[in-house]
Design a protein around this motif. Structure first.
Motif, PDB file in Angstrom:
ATOM      1  N   LEU A 137      31.924  29.642  26.680  1.00 21.09           N
ATOM      2  CA  LEU A 137      30.596  29.717  27.299  1.00 21.09           C
ATOM      3  C   LEU A 137      30.415  30.994  28.108  1.00 21.09           C
ATOM      4  N   PRO A 167      27.326  21.149  26.068  1.00 21.60           N
ATOM      5  CA  PRO A 167      27.518  19.725  26.354  1.00 21.60           C
ATOM      6  C   PRO A 167      28.995  19.311  26.367  1.00 21.60           C
ATOM      7  N   LEU A 222      17.583  23.830  28.654  1.00 18.59           N
ATOM      8  CA  LEU A 222      17.508  24.951  27.702  1.00 18.59           C
ATOM      9  C   LEU A 222      17.858  24.496  26.288  1.00 18.59           C
TER      10      LEU A 222
HETATM   11  C1  HEM Z   1      30.248  27.825  32.969  1.00 15.20           C
HETATM   12  C2  HEM Z   1      29.666  27.708  31.836  1.00 15.20           C
HETATM   13  C3  HEM Z   1      28.440  28.480  31.427  1.00 15.20           C
HETATM   14  C4  HEM Z   1      28.159  29.804  31.556  1.00 15.20           C
HETATM   15  C5  HEM Z   1      29.030  30.891  32.198  1.00 15.20           C
HETATM   16  C6  HEM Z   1      26.839  29.994  30.978  1.00 15.20           C
HETATM   17  C7  HEM Z   1      26.152  31.207  30.950  1.00 15.20           C
HETATM   18  C8  HEM Z   1      24.923  31.385  30.370  1.00 15.20           C
HETATM   19  C9  HEM Z   1      24.188  32.620  30.411  1.00 15.20           C
HETATM   20  C10 HEM Z   1      24.598  33.864  31.182  1.00 15.20           C
HETATM   21  C11 HEM Z   1      23.078  32.438  29.665  1.00 15.20           C
HETATM   22  C12 HEM Z   1      22.008  33.475  29.378  1.00 15.20           C
HETATM   23  C13 HEM Z   1      20.787  33.266  30.230  1.00 15.20           C
HETATM   24  C14 HEM Z   1      19.698  34.241  29.826  1.00 15.20           C
HETATM   25  O1  HEM Z   1      19.364  34.370  28.646  1.00 15.20           O
HETATM   26  O2  HEM Z   1      19.134  34.869  30.740  1.00 15.20           O
HETATM   27  C15 HEM Z   1      23.091  31.091  29.153  1.00 15.20           C
HETATM   28  C16 HEM Z   1      22.126  30.533  28.324  1.00 15.20           C
HETATM   29  C17 HEM Z   1      22.147  29.234  27.878  1.00 15.20           C
HETATM   30  N1  HEM Z   1      23.061  28.248  28.221  1.00 15.20           N
HETATM   31 FE1  HEM Z   1      24.708  28.529  29.336  1.00 15.20          FE
HETATM   32  N2  HEM Z   1      26.387  28.801  30.488  1.00 15.20           N
HETATM   33  C18 HEM Z   1      27.329  27.853  30.752  1.00 15.20           C
HETATM   34  C19 HEM Z   1      27.254  26.517  30.482  1.00 15.20           C
HETATM   35  C20 HEM Z   1      26.254  25.911  29.735  1.00 15.20           C
HETATM   36  C21 HEM Z   1      26.129  24.499  29.521  1.00 15.20           C
HETATM   37  C22 HEM Z   1      27.065  23.466  30.146  1.00 15.20           C
HETATM   38  C23 HEM Z   1      25.037  24.310  28.703  1.00 15.20           C
HETATM   39  C24 HEM Z   1      24.454  23.047  28.136  1.00 15.20           C
HETATM   40  C25 HEM Z   1      24.721  21.847  28.561  1.00 15.20           C
HETATM   41  C26 HEM Z   1      24.473  25.609  28.426  1.00 15.20           C
HETATM   42  C27 HEM Z   1      23.362  25.864  27.648  1.00 15.20           C
HETATM   43  C28 HEM Z   1      22.726  27.078  27.557  1.00 15.20           C
HETATM   44  C29 HEM Z   1      21.563  27.324  26.740  1.00 15.20           C
HETATM   45  C30 HEM Z   1      20.875  26.322  25.829  1.00 15.20           C
HETATM   46  C31 HEM Z   1      21.201  28.666  26.935  1.00 15.20           C
HETATM   47  C32 HEM Z   1      20.049  29.413  26.280  1.00 15.20           C
HETATM   48  C33 HEM Z   1      20.580  30.095  25.040  1.00 15.20           C
HETATM   49  C34 HEM Z   1      19.419  30.651  24.236  1.00 15.20           C
HETATM   50  O3  HEM Z   1      18.942  31.751  24.567  1.00 15.20           O
HETATM   51  O4  HEM Z   1      19.024  29.970  23.287  1.00 15.20           O
HETATM   52  N3  HEM Z   1      25.230  26.558  29.088  1.00 15.20           N
HETATM   53  N4  HEM Z   1      24.220  30.465  29.600  1.00 15.20           N
END
Ligand code: HEM
Length: 192
Positions: A8, A47, A117
């Protein structure tokens, strides 16, 4: 948990900043396809990471309650300046802080908007409007950056920074000398 977190953190940071360093290297077309793969890995691993947090919480919350030695550990910053080991129980105060603030609090603050998201919020009806997604995105990425920064220190201590700790993580066991040196109160308790 470690593997899902790494997946992630790497894919999340690529979604956020990849255009500044990976896109010029790969070219726009290749980067588009690459990012699509990263995004799908991120969306499906999210998830899994949340489930890991819940399992971890149930397994270890009782061992992270305040206990003997915590205050001394805190007052001496875990012995970082004196270079001496401060006696600690099964978890020291630093580990407890990481458990409650890093994993539980930040884990939830990242996971809840992550589900928004992903558009898979369970037990609730949500309208996935542009505004809702923008707020979710800002909360998610801010907390994710903080957790990733803190995790670097955590990963360093858990791997090359402290001899023997990675073996404990891999096998679930540490030897008696290591236990006495790093978690003396726990060692004494077991010895009794
Ligand atoms: C520590 C763990 C995680 C990190 C470091 C992380 C980091 C990030 C970052 C930096 C983004 C980009 C945000 C942007 O576009 O400005 C992102 C997007 C996203 N994250 Fe995470 N995230 C984590 C955990 C999770 C978890 C637990 C979920 C779901 C349960 C998740 C679902 C998503 C989704 C759906 C997106 C949008 C992706 C898209 O552009 O379609 N993330 N995350």
């Amino acid at each position: 948990m470690a593997f899902s977190f790494l997946a992630l953190a790497i894919t999340g940071l690529l979604i956020l900043y990849g255009k500044y360093f990976a896109m010029p290297l790969m070219g726009g077309m290749a980067y588009g396809s690459f990012l699509n793969v990263c995004k799908n890995i991120h969306n499906f691993t999210g998830p899994v990471f949340t489930i890991c947090i819940l399992v971890f919480f149930l397994l270890f919350a009782h061992k992270n309650l305040p206990g003997k030695g915590d205050l001394e550990w805190l007052m001496s910053f875990g012995g970082i300046f004196s270079g001496k080991h401060v006696p600690a129980g099964f978890f020291n105060m630093g580990e407890k802080f990481w458990f409650w603030f890093g994993m539980t609090f930040l884990g939830l603050v990242i996971s809840a908007p992550g589900f928004v998201l992903d558009m898979i919020v369970p037990f609730m009806t949500i309208e996935y409007t542009r505004g809702t997604m923008q707020i979710a995105n800002i909360i998610h990425s801010s907390a994710a950056i903080l957790m990733s920064a803190m995790a670097m220190g955590h990963i360093y201590i858990g791997t090359i920074g402290m001899q023997g700790s990675i073996d404990g993580m891999k096998t679930g066991y540490v030897d008696a000398t290591w236990a006495k040196e790093h978690h003396e109160l726990w060692y004494d308790k077991l010895n009794k």
